[in-house]
Motif scaffolding. Structure first.
Motif, PDB file in Angstrom:
ATOM      1  N   PRO A 108       2.503  13.823  -5.726  1.00 16.93           N
ATOM      2  CA  PRO A 108       3.325  14.057  -4.796  1.00 16.93           C
ATOM      3  C   PRO A 108       3.303  13.223  -3.549  1.00 16.93           C
ATOM      4  O   PRO A 108       4.202  13.269  -2.637  1.00 16.93           O
ATOM      5  N   LEU A 109       2.138  12.259  -3.238  1.00 16.09           N
ATOM      6  CA  LEU A 109       2.212  11.341  -2.408  1.00 16.09           C
ATOM      7  C   LEU A 109       2.741   9.993  -2.740  1.00 16.09           C
ATOM      8  O   LEU A 109       2.807   9.138  -1.663  1.00 16.09           O
ATOM      9  N   LYS A 110       3.236   9.769  -3.772  1.00 16.61           N
ATOM     10  CA  LYS A 110       3.847   8.680  -3.935  1.00 16.61           C
ATOM     11  C   LYS A 110       5.185   8.249  -3.127  1.00 16.61           C
ATOM     12  O   LYS A 110       6.000   9.056  -3.054  1.00 16.61           O
ATOM     13  N   ILE A 111       5.370   7.000  -2.796  1.00 17.94           N
ATOM     14  CA  ILE A 111       6.482   6.591  -2.173  1.00 17.94           C
ATOM     15  C   ILE A 111       7.492   6.145  -2.891  1.00 17.94           C
ATOM     16  O   ILE A 111       7.317   5.024  -3.591  1.00 17.94           O
ATOM     17  N   THR A 112       8.561   6.949  -3.077  1.00 14.94           N
ATOM     18  CA  THR A 112       9.790   6.514  -4.207  1.00 14.94           C
ATOM     19  C   THR A 112      10.741   5.981  -3.969  1.00 14.94           C
ATOM     20  O   THR A 112      11.762   5.764  -4.552  1.00 14.94           O
ATOM     21  N   ARG A 113      11.022   5.673  -2.338  1.00 15.49           N
ATOM     22  CA  ARG A 113      12.145   5.427  -1.896  1.00 15.49           C
ATOM     23  C   ARG A 113      11.908   4.464  -0.509  1.00 15.49           C
ATOM     24  O   ARG A 113      10.579   4.560  -0.044  1.00 15.49           O
ATOM     25  N   LEU A 173       2.222   2.391  -1.514  1.00 19.88           N
ATOM     26  CA  LEU A 173       2.395   3.164  -2.744  1.00 19.88           C
ATOM     27  C   LEU A 173       2.368   4.553  -2.556  1.00 19.88           C
ATOM     28  O   LEU A 173       2.965   5.373  -3.545  1.00 19.88           O
ATOM     29  N   ILE A 174       1.343   5.025  -1.827  1.00 18.29           N
ATOM     30  CA  ILE A 174       1.488   6.429  -1.392  1.00 18.29           C
ATOM     31  C   ILE A 174       1.552   6.540   0.001  1.00 18.29           C
ATOM     32  O   ILE A 174       1.320   5.445   0.669  1.00 18.29           O
ATOM     33  N   VAL A 214      -7.629   5.374  -2.853  1.00 14.62           N
ATOM     34  CA  VAL A 214      -6.616   5.814  -1.979  1.00 14.62           C
ATOM     35  C   VAL A 214      -6.442   5.100  -0.936  1.00 14.62           C
ATOM     36  O   VAL A 214      -5.179   4.535  -0.424  1.00 14.62           O
ATOM     37  N   PRO A 215      -7.309   4.695  -0.185  1.00 13.74           N
ATOM     38  CA  PRO A 215      -7.165   3.612   1.040  1.00 13.74           C
ATOM     39  C   PRO A 215      -6.296   2.416   0.636  1.00 13.74           C
ATOM     40  O   PRO A 215      -5.597   1.960   1.301  1.00 13.74           O
ATOM     41  N   ARG A 216      -6.483   1.817  -0.826  1.00  7.17           N
ATOM     42  CA  ARG A 216      -5.760   0.753  -1.014  1.00  7.17           C
ATOM     43  C   ARG A 216      -4.384   1.034  -1.414  1.00  7.17           C
ATOM     44  O   ARG A 216      -3.465   0.211  -1.010  1.00  7.17           O
ATOM     45  N   LEU A 217      -4.213   2.211  -2.111  1.00  2.00           N
ATOM     46  CA  LEU A 217      -2.949   2.326  -2.396  1.00  2.00           C
ATOM     47  C   LEU A 217      -2.208   2.699  -0.888  1.00  2.00           C
ATOM     48  O   LEU A 217      -0.887   2.395  -0.966  1.00  2.00           O
ATOM     49  N   VAL A 218      -2.676   3.267   0.072  1.00  2.00           N
ATOM     50  CA  VAL A 218      -2.142   3.502   1.363  1.00  2.00           C
ATOM     51  C   VAL A 218      -1.679   1.995   1.959  1.00  2.00           C
ATOM     52  O   VAL A 218      -0.552   1.791   2.545  1.00  2.00           O
ATOM     53  N   ARG A 219      -2.549   1.163   2.070  1.00  2.00           N
ATOM     54  CA  ARG A 219      -2.091  -0.057   2.641  1.00  2.00           C
ATOM     55  C   ARG A 219      -1.212  -0.736   1.790  1.00  2.00           C
ATOM     56  O   ARG A 219      -0.347  -1.722   2.312  1.00  2.00           O
ATOM     57  N   ALA A 220      -1.103  -0.742   0.598  1.00  2.00           N
ATOM     58  CA  ALA A 220      -0.295  -1.172  -0.453  1.00  2.00           C
ATOM     59  C   ALA A 220       1.229  -0.366  -0.316  1.00  2.00           C
ATOM     60  O   ALA A 220       2.261  -0.935  -0.795  1.00  2.00           O
TER      61      ALA A 220
END
Length: 256
Positions: A232-237, A147-148, A139-145
């Motif tokens: 639900p946390l994914k950034i799609t825009r 993506l969420i 999760v921390p890596r997804l946040v830094r990228a």
């Protein structure tokens, strides 16, 4: 440029043409041995009076000679010595990485052979390879990228305040206790200690095979649940834009 987690500093130094600490020191030692005796200052006098085995000049000469021997070539300048030492360190790092890769992916008990034997764990093997390469999507890596997006600093699956790491996911996360027990029954083993990679390194070939199957089975079991929580946390825009862009048409009947 900032080197964060997941970035190999050796690789970054190579890309930016930055010498290692040892290589830079050897270059400066060479320069000091060659240039300082020529100075018309008190430094030249200090150099001439520098005697004894552990004085800086004899010691620097020994270090340079030892470095030349390890590099396996005759050196004629400080820069050449620095480049030769950098090349030596790079080759040594490549050899070490190749050995680790062969032991965990290319040997008879490696991931490719096991993935053929256990094709039903396809997603699990993909995640195991990411763990071996050092970059599983926690999760921390997804946040830094980007993506969420989440404001929770802890583990979003079990609430642990330390956050999600590879070892936390595999060994400690309470959200996957049931899956961990089922996986242990399937693989017949589980890693000891607080680090999966350390347990993998210390294991013999038979034990390593069991640990790889254990990790692949666990990651396969929890993948769908993790994705359901992360969806639900994914950034799609793109940031800064509304989900629906409204087009404002001019009002031709409005007063001028």
């Amino acid at each position: 440029m900032v080197a964060g987690r997941g970035v190999a500093l050796k690789a970054l130094g190579k890309e930016l043409h930055l010498p290692g600490v040892k290589a830079a020191v050897l270059k400066q030692q060479w320069r000091a041995v060659e240039e300082l005796p020529k100075k018309r200052t008190v430094v030249a006098k200090l150099v001439k009076e520098s005697r004894g085995r552990w004085a800086w000049r004899p010691r620097s000469l020994r270090e340079i000679k030892r470095a030349e021997k390890k590099c396996g070539q005759k050196i004629s300048s400080g820069k050449e010595l620095m480049d030769a030492w950098n090349k030596r360190e790079l080759l040594r790092d490549k050899a070490s990485a190749s050995k680790w890769y062969r032991e965990n992916t290319s040997s008879g008990f490696g991931v490719p052979a096991l993935s053929v034997k256990f094709p039903e764990l396809a997603r699990g093997w993909r995640s195991v390879l990411r763990i071996i390469s050092g970059y599983l999507w926690t999760v921390p890596r997804l946040v830094r990228a980007k993506l969420i997006e989440t404001q929770d600093a802890g583990c979003i699956f079990c609430g642990d305040l330390r956050g999600e790491t590879e070892d936390h996911m595999l060994l400690h996360c309470k959200a996957w206790t049931t899956e961990r027990e089922l996986t242990e029954a399937l693989a017949g083993t589980r890693p000891n200690g607080d680090s999966y990679k350390v347990a993998l390194r210390r294991a013999n070939e038979k034990e390593r095979r069991g640990l790889l199957v254990w990790a692949a089975a666990l990651l396969e079991k929890i993948e769908a649940k993790r994705q359901a929580t992360l969806a639900p946390l994914k950034i799609t825009r793109r940031r800064g834009r509304s989900p629906k862009d409204e087009v404002l048409l001019p009002d031709y009947h409005a007063a001028p």
